[in-house]
Write a protein that holds these residues in place. Sequence first.
Motif, PDB file in Angstrom:
ATOM      1  N   UNK A   1      -0.992   3.758  13.244  1.00 26.72           N
ATOM      2  CA  UNK A   1       0.060   4.772  13.298  1.00 26.72           C
ATOM      3  C   UNK A   1       0.364   5.223  11.880  1.00 26.72           C
ATOM      4  N   UNK A   2       0.167   6.500  11.613  1.00 30.59           N
ATOM      5  CA  UNK A   2       0.513   7.059  10.307  1.00 30.59           C
ATOM      6  C   UNK A   2       1.643   8.056  10.484  1.00 30.59           C
ATOM      7  N   UNK A   3       2.718   7.821   9.769  1.00 23.56           N
ATOM      8  CA  UNK A   3       3.845   8.744   9.768  1.00 23.56           C
ATOM      9  C   UNK A   3       3.974   9.331   8.370  1.00 23.56           C
ATOM     10  N   UNK A   4       3.827  10.623   8.280  1.00 20.90           N
ATOM     11  CA  UNK A   4       3.977  11.303   6.997  1.00 20.90           C
ATOM     12  C   UNK A   4       5.419  11.794   6.919  1.00 20.90           C
TER      13      UNK A   4
ATOM     14  N   UNK B   1       1.703   2.790   8.919  1.00 21.22           N
ATOM     15  CA  UNK B   1       1.774   3.230   7.532  1.00 21.22           C
ATOM     16  C   UNK B   1       2.627   4.487   7.415  1.00 21.22           C
ATOM     17  N   UNK B   2       3.562   4.460   6.466  1.00 23.60           N
ATOM     18  CA  UNK B   2       4.406   5.615   6.192  1.00 23.60           C
ATOM     19  C   UNK B   2       4.075   6.158   4.812  1.00 23.60           C
ATOM     20  N   UNK B   3       3.913   7.467   4.737  1.00 19.71           N
ATOM     21  CA  UNK B   3       3.491   8.093   3.487  1.00 19.71           C
ATOM     22  C   UNK B   3       4.509   9.150   3.073  1.00 19.71           C
ATOM     23  N   UNK B   4       4.895   9.078   1.798  1.00 17.48           N
ATOM     24  CA  UNK B   4       5.754  10.107   1.216  1.00 17.48           C
ATOM     25  C   UNK B   4       5.204  10.445  -0.161  1.00 17.48           C
ATOM     26  N   UNK B   5       4.903  11.701  -0.370  1.00 19.12           N
ATOM     27  CA  UNK B   5       4.451  12.137  -1.683  1.00 19.12           C
ATOM     28  C   UNK B   5       4.609  13.650  -1.775  1.00 19.12           C
ATOM     29  N   UNK B   6       5.248  14.099  -2.816  1.00 20.30           N
ATOM     30  CA  UNK B   6       5.645  15.503  -2.901  1.00 20.30           C
ATOM     31  C   UNK B   6       4.508  16.448  -3.295  1.00 20.30           C
ATOM     32  N   UNK B   7       3.410  15.920  -3.835  1.00 17.51           N
ATOM     33  CA  UNK B   7       2.318  16.789  -4.271  1.00 17.51           C
ATOM     34  C   UNK B   7       1.037  16.592  -3.464  1.00 17.51           C
ATOM     35  N   UNK B   8       1.070  15.730  -2.463  1.00 16.15           N
ATOM     36  CA  UNK B   8      -0.124  15.427  -1.687  1.00 16.15           C
ATOM     37  C   UNK B   8      -0.628  16.658  -0.943  1.00 16.15           C
ATOM     38  N   UNK B   9      -1.911  16.979  -1.151  1.00 21.73           N
ATOM     39  CA  UNK B   9      -2.517  18.158  -0.526  1.00 21.73           C
ATOM     40  C   UNK B   9      -3.520  17.788   0.568  1.00 21.73           C
TER      41      UNK B   9
ATOM     42  N   UNK C   1       0.840  -1.199   0.000  1.00 20.61           N
ATOM     43  CA  UNK C   1       0.000   0.000   0.000  1.00 20.61           C
ATOM     44  C   UNK C   1       0.876   1.250   0.000  1.00 20.61           C
ATOM     45  N   UNK C   2       1.982   1.209   0.716  1.00 16.06           N
ATOM     46  CA  UNK C   2       2.910   2.333   0.717  1.00 16.06           C
ATOM     47  C   UNK C   2       3.562   2.498  -0.652  1.00 16.06           C
TER      48      UNK C   2
END
Length: 391
Positions: A259-262, A238-246, A186-187
């Motif tokens: 646990x969500x880590x952005x 869950x870890x999330x990385x995305x440069x355009x996520x608004x 999913x990541x």
Amino acid sequence: MENVKESKFYLIDKWLAYVVGKKVKKIKLYPSLDPFVYYSLPKIFFENARYLTILKLHKIELDTSYSGSFPSLKTLVLDYVQISDTTKNDGVFKFLLGCPSLERLRLRDAEFYDVDDQLRLQSSSLKFMEFGYLNIYHESCLQVAAVNLESLVLDDVSLNKIDLSSCKNVRNLSLDDCFEDEESSIQDLISSFPLLEHLSLSFLSSDRIQFLINYYYGSDSDSDSDSTEFDQFSSKQLKISNQHLKSLNVRQYDDDYMIITIESAPELTSFRYDGEIHFSLSLESSNLLNGTFHVYEHRSIDSDTSFTNMMKFLSNLNCSWNVVSLRVHKAKALIFSEKLKNICSSPLINWKHLKLVLGEYDPERLSDLKDSLMWISPSLETLSINGKEIF
């Protein structure tokens, strides 16, 4: 039985031949309420429906021997699709090849079995696509080649059964009760969309995910090794990385701790959470987020444990917030006793503007509620309760 079925659908065949002959542009067809009876589209439909722009079909059987041209079709909805020849899986995708202008596709409740050839959905015109309850069995996998796709909704779908690597222009993504047999998938999927701006996530309970894993991959996946790997994801780290996520929306309605880590989302400005109190969010960003939280706490809020859980929930919202909207069922869930204040350190949330929505609210306890909120967030500047400005 076949004669009964044919007589039942005879009038539908005649009606469908008539309307396509009149060059209608929109058809919505729900021909059968019987869960075991599917309507087979007649050959004349494939030959004459060139003027359709919107087609919505429910409980339809596609004959793999037919091919048609639908040059004007913009929107296609296929719910409960069945293929006439179960040894072939290309009925749906053969249908789509005749839709060169298709922009919106919804495909739900369809089954695909093992085939020698790779399942492939190819379209350069698709902009919105929704898949729901797709049963892709065993070694089969669906490859989606939709290079101009902008919005994608996946509902109760195994992510390991769909290859979306060609869809690089997705800006809106919704994963609703999806699952996978590897924690990272999913990541990886989120990271594979470099232009992603809006993300919505909804999570299954552990029991439901294990049932689906067993259903799609067989009961052998109930082994200790598979269960351990699976449980790692059910804890939802869950870890999330995305440069355009608004914007990011998250829903979860089970007791698993989430646990969500952005790690990196420099454009993120909006976050919404609906679900149980077992949740943690961490984000390091120079942006101020607008946050909305709808919290469900089913345990008795009169116990010290419940107050402690609420404090833990609030203290785990580790971000810089602009406007926070918080909805809880009862006001006393946020009124901490003096005993707890004396033995616990304040969460020290950096909230400046709070919009509080309460299901049950006693105005006579307003002073206690204000004191508790100021203890939680000493930097609070504005407060409204159920739409009424308090200060």
